[in-house]
Every structure is written in structure tokens, then in C-alpha cells.
Design an enzyme around this catalytic site. Structure first.
Site, PDB file in Angstrom:
ATOM      1  N   ARG A 115     -40.919   0.208 -67.400  1.00 29.87           N
ATOM      2  CA  ARG A 115     -39.941   0.829 -66.502  1.00 29.87           C
ATOM      3  C   ARG A 115     -38.558   0.749 -67.131  1.00 29.87           C
ATOM      4  O   ARG A 115     -38.281  -0.110 -67.942  1.00 29.87           O
ATOM      5  CB  ARG A 115     -39.911   0.096 -65.155  1.00 29.87           C
ATOM      6  CG  ARG A 115     -41.068   0.436 -64.239  1.00 29.87           C
ATOM      7  CD  ARG A 115     -40.879  -0.247 -62.886  1.00 29.87           C
ATOM      8  NE  ARG A 115     -39.767   0.277 -62.153  1.00 29.87           N
ATOM      9  CZ  ARG A 115     -38.780  -0.475 -61.615  1.00 29.87           C
ATOM     10  NH1 ARG A 115     -38.783  -1.766 -61.737  1.00 29.87           N
ATOM     11  NH2 ARG A 115     -37.808   0.089 -60.939  1.00 29.87           N
ATOM     12  N   LYS A 180     -43.870 -12.579 -65.304  1.00 32.96           N
ATOM     13  CA  LYS A 180     -44.514 -11.270 -65.141  1.00 32.96           C
ATOM     14  C   LYS A 180     -45.940 -11.282 -65.705  1.00 32.96           C
ATOM     15  O   LYS A 180     -46.170 -11.660 -66.848  1.00 32.96           O
ATOM     16  CB  LYS A 180     -43.670 -10.225 -65.863  1.00 32.96           C
ATOM     17  CG  LYS A 180     -44.162  -8.828 -65.634  1.00 32.96           C
ATOM     18  CD  LYS A 180     -43.025  -7.891 -65.438  1.00 32.96           C
ATOM     19  CE  LYS A 180     -43.461  -6.459 -65.549  1.00 32.96           C
ATOM     20  NZ  LYS A 180     -42.437  -5.525 -65.173  1.00 32.96           N
ATOM     21  N   ARG A 312     -33.247  -8.832 -58.157  1.00 34.14           N
ATOM     22  CA  ARG A 312     -33.378 -10.224 -58.618  1.00 34.14           C
ATOM     23  C   ARG A 312     -32.937 -11.135 -57.491  1.00 34.14           C
ATOM     24  O   ARG A 312     -32.196 -10.715 -56.590  1.00 34.14           O
ATOM     25  CB  ARG A 312     -32.585 -10.474 -59.895  1.00 34.14           C
ATOM     26  CG  ARG A 312     -31.083 -10.356 -59.728  1.00 34.14           C
ATOM     27  CD  ARG A 312     -30.349 -10.817 -60.995  1.00 34.14           C
ATOM     28  NE  ARG A 312     -28.912 -10.544 -60.895  1.00 34.14           N
ATOM     29  CZ  ARG A 312     -28.050 -11.274 -60.215  1.00 34.14           C
ATOM     30  NH1 ARG A 312     -28.442 -12.350 -59.542  1.00 34.14           N
ATOM     31  NH2 ARG A 312     -26.771 -10.939 -60.170  1.00 34.14           N
TER      32      ARG A 312
END
Ligand code: BTN
Length: 317
Positions: A115, A180, A312
Site C-alpha cells: 500500500r 505485521k 497509528r
């Protein structure tokens, strides 16, 4: 190369003689092929006098026969490609009559796309890199929340591995804690008002153990201590995706919203939403029926959506 890789995939030692015999080539031809595995695929081949050759770590290779009968839709399996999403988009342009849905996967991506213009690290035979190409009927509205629907499917597939801290982060990151584990990138082909297809790209860190990335990451192997069978993982993902997509096309993302929110790691947390230079801070309430983020700021609820947004945690959350 494929036959040699299959023989070495167990991570055990194999003598040059044994490999030569099984492959029907000379020992020097074996040695040349081993060198190519290292040079072209980046695999670490260890040679120990008296024992033979082995890969530094066992690998799980994709098995076209096993996958072909289990994914439900046709599969295009490549050894190496720049990006499975790009390959899917090229296929749509070059052969508009390609029968859809179609899976595209590869052992390695040389230019994996993430992304917001980021790269997606895709070493050979380590992780899962897959794109599902779907026709879209009924216009743009049907795509509302689709990337979050895909997030629910990936979460369902990964739940099998019982990882503490597994969850989703808006819009479509899959994390373990703050690391992640998987990413999702949707790309459109064609005209939304006319004939159109969506390419659903999914990357899952399956067996990667070492990588220098600019964000914290993990892999299933890192979390479980086990070599992950990537065929099994892809089959699980395909089953979850088919079921979630069926719900999405029938009832929209709304029908999966509760499941998404239950998996959302940052529900109720104070977070900062950024788009380029713009930032705003608020409490994450969840998502609306179209997958847009609901942020509470100064007593009011704001609705945010758009591919370039990123979230975030606020420092004091
Ligand atoms: C993200 O940045 O979180 C999205 C990553 C998406 C990576 C997958 S890997 C398969 C497909 N092909 C690509 O080039 N990207 C997606």
C-alpha cells in the site's frame, strides 16, 4: 531446478552422488544447479564435506496439483514474477476474455507492491504472494468495504494457527501485536461504470525468519516455531475468502462488520490518522457499513475513508 528444489526442500543433507543419480545428471551439473539456486533464487545452500548439500532451512514449495484441485477457481502458478497483482492486471489487459475468477500466485515476487507505494518483500518460497481476480458486477457500491471483507477472510484463515495477539488494523493490516503478519492490496481494472474487475492481492509472511524491513514484522513460522505448509495455508485462505466474498456480494460488508470490529486491535484506542501532511487524533469507535473509519473527536463522530490514509496509535493511548 524444480526437481532439485523438491529434493532439497526437506532441509536435510543429500550427497552430490545421490542428487546426480536421482536427477540423472553428472555431479558437476548438480553443482552448477546448486549454484543457480543460490545466485538466482537467493537460497542459502550449505556444503559440508562428507555429508553433501542442504538448504540452510527447510522450505515448503507450492504444489500446483494439490492447489489446482482445492482452490475452487483456476490457478496460474509462476516461479518468479514482478508482482502477482501486476501479472493479473496484465492478463486482464492482454486477454480481456480471461475466464474469471482466477488465482495468480508465485514462489517469488521481484517487485511486490504494498500500500501507499511501498514495496512488499517477497523472497523465494518463503511467504505467500497471491492475487485473486474477480469480476465486479453492479457498480462501485459493491466494492464498499471489500478490502475489510478480505481482512476478515485473512483473519479467519490465520486464526487456525492460534496466535495470541492476532488481529486487524484499519484499513487492512493483519498484525500480531504491533508486528505485521499480512497485507492486502486491492487494485481495479476497467471502468466501474461498465466492465470491471478487482485484483485482490494478499501477502502473508509464512516462513520468513530474517529480513530488514522499515516496520516491525513477524511470520507464522516465527510465531509458531514450525515450518508452515504454504499449500495448506493457501487452501485455508481460499476457503475463508470464498465464504466471506459470498457474504459480501449477498449482503455487503455490513454483514461482516461485527466480526471485523471484534478482530480490530485498536477498537476504543486513541489514534492518529494521517494523510500526507494532514493529521488528526481521536478515539477509534470502529467502522461504518462501508468500511470507513469512525473516529470520535471532541464529542463528534467523524467518518474517514480513502486509500492513502494510515493509522497509528497516539503516544498516550
Ligand atoms: C500492504 O502494504 O500491506 C499490502 C501488501 C500486499 C502484498 C501482496 S503480495 C501479493 C500481491 N502482489 C503484490 O505485488 N502485492 C500483493
Amino acid at each position: 531446478m524444480k526437481a532439485l528444489l523438491n529434493l532439497l526442500s526437506d532441509g536435510a543433507f543429500h550427497s552430490g552422488e545421490e542428487l546426480g543419480e536421482l536427477l540423472g545428471v553428472s555431479r558437476s551439473a548438480v553443482w552448477k544447479r546448486l549454484k543457480r539456486l543460490a545466485d538466482e533464487l537467493g537460497l542459502e545452500v550449505q556444503a559440508v564435506r562428507g555429508r553433501g548439500y542442504r538448504l540452510a532451512s527447510a522450505i515448503s514449495l507450492l504444489d500446483e496439483r494439490r492447489l489446482g484441485s482445492a482452490l475452487g477457481w483456476p490457478l496460474r502458478l509462476l516461479s518468479q514474477v514482478d508482482s502477482t497483482n501486476l501479472e493479473a492486471l496484465r492478463q486482464l489487459s492482454a486477454a480481456p476474455s480471461t475466464s474469471l475468477p482466477l488465482w495468480v500466485t508465485a514462489e517469488q515476487q521481484t517487485a511486490g507492491r504494498g500500500r501507499r507505494g511501498r514495496a512488499w518483500l517477497s523472497p523465494f518460497a518463503q511467504n505467500l504472494y497471491v492475487s485473486l481476480v474477480l469480476p465486479v458486477d453492479g457498480g462501485a457500491r459493491r466494492l464498499d468495504g471489500l478490502s475489510l471483507t478480505v481482512g476478515v477472510a485473512v483473519h479467519r484463515a490465520l486464526s487456525h494457527y492460534r496466535l495470541p495477539g492476532l488481529g486487524l488494523k484499519w484499513p487492512n493490516d493483519v498484525l500480531v501485536g504491533n508486528r505485521k503478519l499480512a497485507g492486502i492490496l486491492l487494485e481495479l481494472h476497467g471502468d466501474l461504470a461498465d466492465k470491471c474487475a478487482v485484483v485482490i492481492g494478499i501477502g502473508i509472511n509464512a516462513n520468513m525468519l530474517a529480513a530488514e524491513l522499515d516496520q516491525p514484522w513477524t511470520s507464522l513460522r516465527q510465531e509458531t516455531g514450525q515450518l508452515i505448509d504454504r499449500n495448506e495455508l493457501l487452501i485455508r485462505l481460499a476457503e475463508a475468502l470464498r465464504s466471506c466474498l459470498e457474504t459480501h456480494w449477498r449482503s455487503g460488508f455490513e454483514a461482516l462488520r461485527d466480526e471485523w470490529q471484534a478482530a480490530h486491535l485498536w477498537q476504543g484506542r486513541q489514534a492518529v490518522l494521517s494523510s500526507g501532511e494532514r493529521r488528526c487524533e481521536g478515539r477509534v469507535l470502529g467502522v461504518d457499513a462501508g468500511g470507513a473509519l469512525l473516529l470520535e473527536r471532541e464529542g463528534a463522530v467523524e467518518v474517514h475513508s480513502g486509500g492513502e490514509l494510515s493509522l497509528r496509535l497516539a503516544d498516550d493511548s
